[in-house]
Design a protein around this motif. Structure first.
Motif, PDB file in Angstrom:
ATOM      1  N   TYR A 392       5.472  -7.118  -0.510  1.00 55.52           N
ATOM      2  CA  TYR A 392       6.811  -6.548  -0.351  1.00 55.52           C
ATOM      3  C   TYR A 392       7.931  -7.557  -0.577  1.00 55.52           C
ATOM      4  O   TYR A 392       9.029  -7.172  -0.992  1.00 55.52           O
ATOM      5  N   SER A 393       7.693  -8.818  -0.315  1.00 53.91           N
ATOM      6  CA  SER A 393       8.741  -9.823  -0.499  1.00 53.91           C
ATOM      7  C   SER A 393       9.197  -9.922  -1.947  1.00 53.91           C
ATOM      8  O   SER A 393      10.313 -10.364  -2.227  1.00 53.91           O
ATOM      9  N   HIS A 394       8.337  -9.507  -2.891  1.00 56.71           N
ATOM     10  CA  HIS A 394       8.677  -9.562  -4.314  1.00 56.71           C
ATOM     11  C   HIS A 394       9.037  -8.181  -4.879  1.00 56.71           C
ATOM     12  O   HIS A 394       9.299  -8.064  -6.079  1.00 56.71           O
ATOM     13  N   ILE A 395       9.013  -7.154  -4.022  1.00 53.25           N
ATOM     14  CA  ILE A 395       9.357  -5.800  -4.469  1.00 53.25           C
ATOM     15  C   ILE A 395      10.625  -5.318  -3.772  1.00 53.25           C
ATOM     16  O   ILE A 395      11.498  -4.728  -4.385  1.00 53.25           O
ATOM     17  N   HIS A 396      10.702  -5.588  -2.462  1.00 54.55           N
ATOM     18  CA  HIS A 396      11.884  -5.260  -1.655  1.00 54.55           C
ATOM     19  C   HIS A 396      12.246  -3.775  -1.748  1.00 54.55           C
ATOM     20  O   HIS A 396      13.412  -3.403  -1.812  1.00 54.55           O
ATOM     21  N   GLU A 397      11.224  -2.953  -1.788  1.00 52.40           N
ATOM     22  CA  GLU A 397      11.384  -1.504  -1.740  1.00 52.40           C
ATOM     23  C   GLU A 397      10.306  -0.971  -0.801  1.00 52.40           C
ATOM     24  O   GLU A 397       9.139  -1.359  -0.912  1.00 52.40           O
ATOM     25  N   ASN A 398      10.697  -0.082   0.110  1.00 46.04           N
ATOM     26  CA  ASN A 398       9.756   0.412   1.120  1.00 46.04           C
ATOM     27  C   ASN A 398       8.925   1.570   0.566  1.00 46.04           C
ATOM     28  O   ASN A 398       9.030   2.717   1.008  1.00 46.04           O
ATOM     29  N   VAL A 399       8.097   1.247  -0.428  1.00 40.76           N
ATOM     30  CA  VAL A 399       7.202   2.231  -1.014  1.00 40.76           C
ATOM     31  C   VAL A 399       5.794   2.001  -0.457  1.00 40.76           C
ATOM     32  O   VAL A 399       5.501   0.948   0.109  1.00 40.76           O
ATOM     33  N   THR A 400       4.941   2.991  -0.636  1.00 42.88           N
ATOM     34  CA  THR A 400       3.566   2.876  -0.154  1.00 42.88           C
ATOM     35  C   THR A 400       2.765   1.968  -1.077  1.00 42.88           C
ATOM     36  O   THR A 400       2.719   2.186  -2.291  1.00 42.88           O
ATOM     37  N   MET A 401       2.137   0.940  -0.499  1.00 43.65           N
ATOM     38  CA  MET A 401       1.262   0.059  -1.272  1.00 43.65           C
ATOM     39  C   MET A 401       0.011  -0.216  -0.437  1.00 43.65           C
ATOM     40  O   MET A 401       0.079  -0.357   0.776  1.00 43.65           O
ATOM     41  N   ARG A 402      -1.108  -0.290  -1.126  1.00 45.11           N
ATOM     42  CA  ARG A 402      -2.383  -0.541  -0.444  1.00 45.11           C
ATOM     43  C   ARG A 402      -3.210  -1.518  -1.258  1.00 45.11           C
ATOM     44  O   ARG A 402      -3.231  -1.456  -2.491  1.00 45.11           O
ATOM     45  N   PHE A 403      -3.881  -2.426  -0.559  1.00 46.04           N
ATOM     46  CA  PHE A 403      -4.768  -3.375  -1.235  1.00 46.04           C
ATOM     47  C   PHE A 403      -6.091  -3.440  -0.489  1.00 46.04           C
ATOM     48  O   PHE A 403      -6.211  -2.935   0.635  1.00 46.04           O
ATOM     49  N   LEU A 404      -7.075  -4.040  -1.117  1.00 45.45           N
ATOM     50  CA  LEU A 404      -8.396  -4.195  -0.507  1.00 45.45           C
ATOM     51  C   LEU A 404      -8.346  -5.351   0.486  1.00 45.45           C
ATOM     52  O   LEU A 404      -8.068  -6.493   0.114  1.00 45.45           O
ATOM     53  N   THR A 405      -8.603  -5.068   1.742  1.00 39.48           N
ATOM     54  CA  THR A 405      -8.494  -6.096   2.766  1.00 39.48           C
ATOM     55  C   THR A 405      -9.744  -6.972   2.818  1.00 39.48           C
ATOM     56  O   THR A 405     -10.806  -6.594   2.312  1.00 39.48           O
ATOM     57  N   CYS A 406      -9.599  -8.128   3.452  1.00 35.86           N
ATOM     58  CA  CYS A 406     -10.741  -9.060   3.555  1.00 35.86           C
ATOM     59  C   CYS A 406     -10.700  -9.786   4.893  1.00 35.86           C
ATOM     60  O   CYS A 406     -10.838 -11.010   4.948  1.00 35.86           O
ATOM     61  N   GLU A 407     -10.517  -9.034   5.950  1.00 36.53           N
ATOM     62  CA  GLU A 407     -10.500  -9.642   7.278  1.00 36.53           C
ATOM     63  C   GLU A 407     -11.886 -10.175   7.623  1.00 36.53           C
ATOM     64  O   GLU A 407     -12.901  -9.564   7.288  1.00 36.53           O
ATOM     65  N   PRO A 408     -11.958 -11.309   8.300  1.00 35.80           N
ATOM     66  CA  PRO A 408     -13.272 -11.878   8.662  1.00 35.80           C
ATOM     67  C   PRO A 408     -13.931 -11.068   9.775  1.00 35.80           C
ATOM     68  O   PRO A 408     -13.340 -10.133  10.326  1.00 35.80           O
ATOM     69  N   ASN A 409     -15.135 -11.449  10.091  1.00 34.88           N
ATOM     70  CA  ASN A 409     -15.934 -10.731  11.088  1.00 34.88           C
ATOM     71  C   ASN A 409     -15.510 -11.141  12.503  1.00 34.88           C
ATOM     72  O   ASN A 409     -16.219 -11.865  13.206  1.00 34.88           O
ATOM     73  N   LEU A 410     -14.356 -10.656  12.928  1.00 32.59           N
ATOM     74  CA  LEU A 410     -13.799 -11.045  14.224  1.00 32.59           C
ATOM     75  C   LEU A 410     -14.589 -10.470  15.394  1.00 32.59           C
ATOM     76  O   LEU A 410     -14.584 -11.028  16.493  1.00 32.59           O
ATOM     77  N   LYS A 411     -15.270  -9.340  15.176  1.00 26.20           N
ATOM     78  CA  LYS A 411     -16.027  -8.696  16.255  1.00 26.20           C
ATOM     79  C   LYS A 411     -17.513  -9.039  16.220  1.00 26.20           C
ATOM     80  O   LYS A 411     -18.302  -8.465  16.954  1.00 26.20           O
ATOM     81  N   HIS A 412     -17.883  -9.958  15.331  1.00 26.92           N
ATOM     82  CA  HIS A 412     -19.267 -10.456  15.239  1.00 26.92           C
ATOM     83  C   HIS A 412     -20.271  -9.320  15.011  1.00 26.92           C
ATOM     84  O   HIS A 412     -21.317  -9.236  15.661  1.00 26.92           O
ATOM     85  N   GLN A 413     -19.951  -8.461  14.047  1.00 20.72           N
ATOM     86  CA  GLN A 413     -20.843  -7.352  13.709  1.00 20.72           C
ATOM     87  C   GLN A 413     -21.984  -7.862  12.819  1.00 20.72           C
ATOM     88  O   GLN A 413     -21.806  -8.775  12.014  1.00 20.72           O
ATOM     89  N   GLU A 414     -23.131  -7.235  12.946  1.00 22.44           N
ATOM     90  CA  GLU A 414     -24.262  -7.590  12.090  1.00 22.44           C
ATOM     91  C   GLU A 414     -24.070  -6.994  10.700  1.00 22.44           C
ATOM     92  O   GLU A 414     -23.531  -5.911  10.545  1.00 22.44           O
TER      93      GLU A 414
END
Length: 520
Positions: A392-414
Motif C-alpha cells: 500500500y505504501s507504493h499504491i496509496h489507494e485503499n483497494v482490496t489486495m491479497r498476497f500469499l502469506t508466509c508466516e512461520p510455524n508460531l503454533k508449532h504445528q506438525e
C-alpha cells in the motif's frame, strides 16, 4: 580539506543513489518500515506477523510516519513523495554517518574515497531498512568513541542501535569493555552514571513508544530475541552453514574491498603496536562474526554494521602504505577499487530485480482508474512468493489486495506449510479452493504473477487478458521468473470478442510486450 565541501560531496552521492537505485532487494525495506508508517498515518496497510507478535519497534517507522503526516497536512501526500522522501531522509542520515566516518579516520583522502565507493553501501545506503539505520548509527557512534581520550557521547547512538536491533549489542559489548579498561573513570562510576543511565533513558523512551503503539506493555528487544534467537524462528526463512559469514557474507558485502581489507588485517597483526584502533576493531569484527554465525538464518545485510569497522582497518593500512607507494601505483589501486565497486553497484541498482519497482506505478494507475462492469474498484491478487513487491505504501489507494502469506510455524504445528508453500505445491488446487469463480465478478479484477507460473494456471487465466509484462531478472527460477505479468479480468461482453481458445502468451509474445513496455 574543506569539511563543508566534503559533506556536500558525500550528500550528493547519497542523494544520487535515491534516484539511481531502482531495484528490489529485500521485503523489509517496505514491509517493516514504509508499510507500517503508512498504516499509522493513513489507517490502512498491512502489518506482518512480526508486528502482531510485537518483535519490531515502532521507533523507525514512527520517523517515517511523521514525514507522512506532514505531507498529509499539507495535502502533498502523492505516491511519488511517499516513496521518495523516506529514502531521501535515510540517504541524508547515511551521508552524515559517512561524514562522521571521514572525521573519525583523521580526515584522510583514502577514508573519503573508501566510504563513497563500496557497492553495497551505495546499493543499500538509501533504502529504508532497519539494517541501514543500524549501520549509520554504528558509524556515528564509532566516530564519537573515546579512542584516545574520554567521552560518552557515543553511548546515545549505540544504545538506540541496541534497542532497535538487539544483535547490535554484540558489537558494542567488546567496545564497552575496551572503554572500561582504558577510561580514567572508575568502572562503577562509568557503568552506573553513564552506561546504565543512558541505556535506561533510551530503553524507557523506546518502551513507551512501543507500548503506546502496540497497545500493550511490551519490550520489543526481548520479544525480538525470544523469537529470532531463543526460538530460532528465523531459520524458517532459510539457513546457512556456520562459516557462511566468513566465506560468503562479509566478502560479498566488501566486494573488491576484501583485498585491501585482508592487507589491513595482515598489517595490523604484524604491527599491532602501531594499529591500536584497528586491532580492537578486528577483535570486535571477529567476535561479532562468531556470534552471528551461531544463528542459522543469515543474510548479507546483517553484517552491514561491520562495514565501517572493516573500512577503518583498510583506510589505516592504505594510508600508511601510500607514503611509500608510487603515484602510478596509487592511481592504479584507486582505479581498480573504483571499477570493482562501480560494476556491481550499477548492475544491482539498475538491472537485477527491477520488476517490482517498475510494477508499482502500473498497479497504482489501475487502483486509481479501474472500474469493472459493476463500477467496483480493483481487486488485486498477487500469486507470487510472499512480499515480492511493495504494497500500500507504493499504491496509496485503499483497494482490496491479497498476497500469499508466509508466516512461520508460531503454533508449532506438525507438518506445517505456509500459504505460499501450499499454493506452489498445487497451484490449481489452491485456486479452486480459495478463489470463487461464480459469479465471474467475484474473481479478482487483476492477477500479478511471475511468467514461470503462467503455464501452470492456464485454465484459471482464460478469464483474463495479459495487460503488462515487466522485465525482472535474466533467469527463471522455481518461483520467480524473467518477467512479472499483470492480467486483467475480462469484462462482460469482452468474452465473446476475446478468443477463449487462444494460447497463453508465447516467449515471442512476452518479448514483444517487454519491448513495448521498455519504450513506452
Amino acid at each position: 580539506m574543506n569539511l563543508l565541501y566534503v559533506f556536500g560531496l558525500i550528500l550528493a552521492v547519497r542523494l544520487a543513489s535515491v534516484f539511481v537505485v531502482k531495484t528490489y532487494y529485500v521485503p523489509d525495506e517496505y514491509w517493516q518500515s514504509l508499510e507500517v508508517a503508512h498504516k499509522l498515518t493513513f489507517g490502512y496497510g498491512y502489518l506482518t506477523w512480526e508486528w502482531v507478535q510485537g518483535i519490531r519497534s515502532y521507533v523507525y517507522p514512527l520517523l517515517i510516519a511523521g514525514l507522512y503526516k506532514v505531507l498529509a497536512l499539507l495535502h502533498l501526500d502523492s505516491v511519488q513523495l511517499l516513496v521518495l522522501l523516506p529514502r531521501i531522509l535515510q540517504a541524508t542520515l547515511t551521508a552524515y554517518s559517512d561524514y562522521r566516518f571521514f572525521v573519525w579516520t583523521g580526515k584522510r583522502k583514502w577514508a573519503l574515497f573508501l566510504i563513497l565507493v563500496p557497492w553495497f553501501w551505495f546499493y543499500t545506503g538509501s533504502r529504508t531498512l532497519a539494517n541501514t539505520l543500524e549501520a549509520s548509527l554504528t558509524t556515528i557512534a564509532l566516530s564519537y568513541f573515546p579512542w584516545y581520550g574520554e567521552g560518552t557521547a557515543y553511548l546515545w547512538p549505540a544504545a538506540f542501535c541496541c534497542f532497535l536491533r538487539p544483535t547490535a549489542a554484540v558489537i558494542w559489548l567488546p567496545l564497552s569493555i575496551y572503554h572500561l579498561r582504558k577510561s580514567r573513570l572508575s568502572p562503577v562510576e562509568l557503568i552506573l552514571k553513564r552506561f546504565l543511565a543512558i541505556g535506561l533513558l533510551v530503553a524507557g523512551l523506546g518502551i513507551a513508544i512501543d507500548t503506546y503503539l502496540h497497545g500493550q506493555l511490551i519490550v520489543t528487544p526481548y520479544e525480538f530475541l525470544k523469537y529470532n534467537i531463543f526460538n530460532n524462528i528465523g531459520s524458517f526463512y532459510g539457513s546457512h552453514p556456520w562459516h557462511w559469514y566468513f566465506t560468503v557474507g562479509l566478502p560479498t558485502v566488501l566486494g573488491i574491498n576484501t583485498l585491501p581489507f585482508i592487507y589491513g588485517i595482515m598489517e595490523t597483526v604484524r604491527k599491532s603496536e602501531k594499529y591500536k584502533v584497528s586491532k580492537q576493531l578486528l577483535i570486535t569484527i571477529l567476535l561479532t562474526l562468531v556470534v552471528l554465525s551461531t544463528v542459522e538464518h543469515k543474510e548479507f545485510r546483517f553484517v552491514s554494521p561491520l562495514l565501517p569497522l572493516c573500512l577503518y582497518v583498510t583506510v589505516e593500512a592504505l594510508s600508511r602504505w601510500s607514503y611509500r607507494a608510487s603515484s602510478t601505483m596509487l592511481w592504479c589501486t584507486a582505479f581498480v577499487i573504483l571499477l570493482g565497486n562501480a560494476l556491481p553497484a550499477w548492475y544491482l541498482s539498475t538491472v537485477h530485480q527491477k520488476g517490482p519497482i517498475d510494477l508499482m506505478p502500473k498497479l497504482r494507475d489501475i487502483a486509481q482508474e479501474y472500474r469493472d462492469e459493476r463500477e467496483q474498484r480493483a481487486n488485486i491478487l498477487f500469486l507470487m512468493p510472499c512480499h515480492s513487491t511493495p504494497f500500500y505504501s507504493h499504491i496509496h489507494e485503499n483497494v482490496t489486495m491479497r498476497f500469499l502469506t508466509c508466516e512461520p510455524n508460531l503454533k508449532h504445528q506438525e507438518n506445517f506449510k505456509d500459504e505460499a508453500d501450499r499454493f506452489y505445491e498445487s497451484p490449481n488446487h489452491w485456486l479452486n479452493s480459495h478463489i470463487p469463480i461464480h459469479p465471474r465478478t467475484a474473481l479478482p479484477t487483476h492477477v500479478v504473477l511471475f511468467d514461470s507460473l503462467t503455464e501452470k494456471i492456464g485454465e484459471f487465466l482464460t478469464n483474463y487478458k495479459l495487460l503488462h509484462s515487466i522485465e525482472h531478472a535474466e533467469h527463471r527460477q522455481s518461483r520467480t521468473g524473467r518477467a512479472i505479468q499483470v492480467y486483467q479480468r475480462l469484462l462482460k461482453g469482452e468474452e465473446n470478442a476475446f478468443n477463449r481458445d487462444q494460447q497463453l502468451p508465447s516467449e515471442q509474445d512476452v518479448e514483444s510486450l517487454l519491448s513495448n513496455e521498455r519504450f513506452n
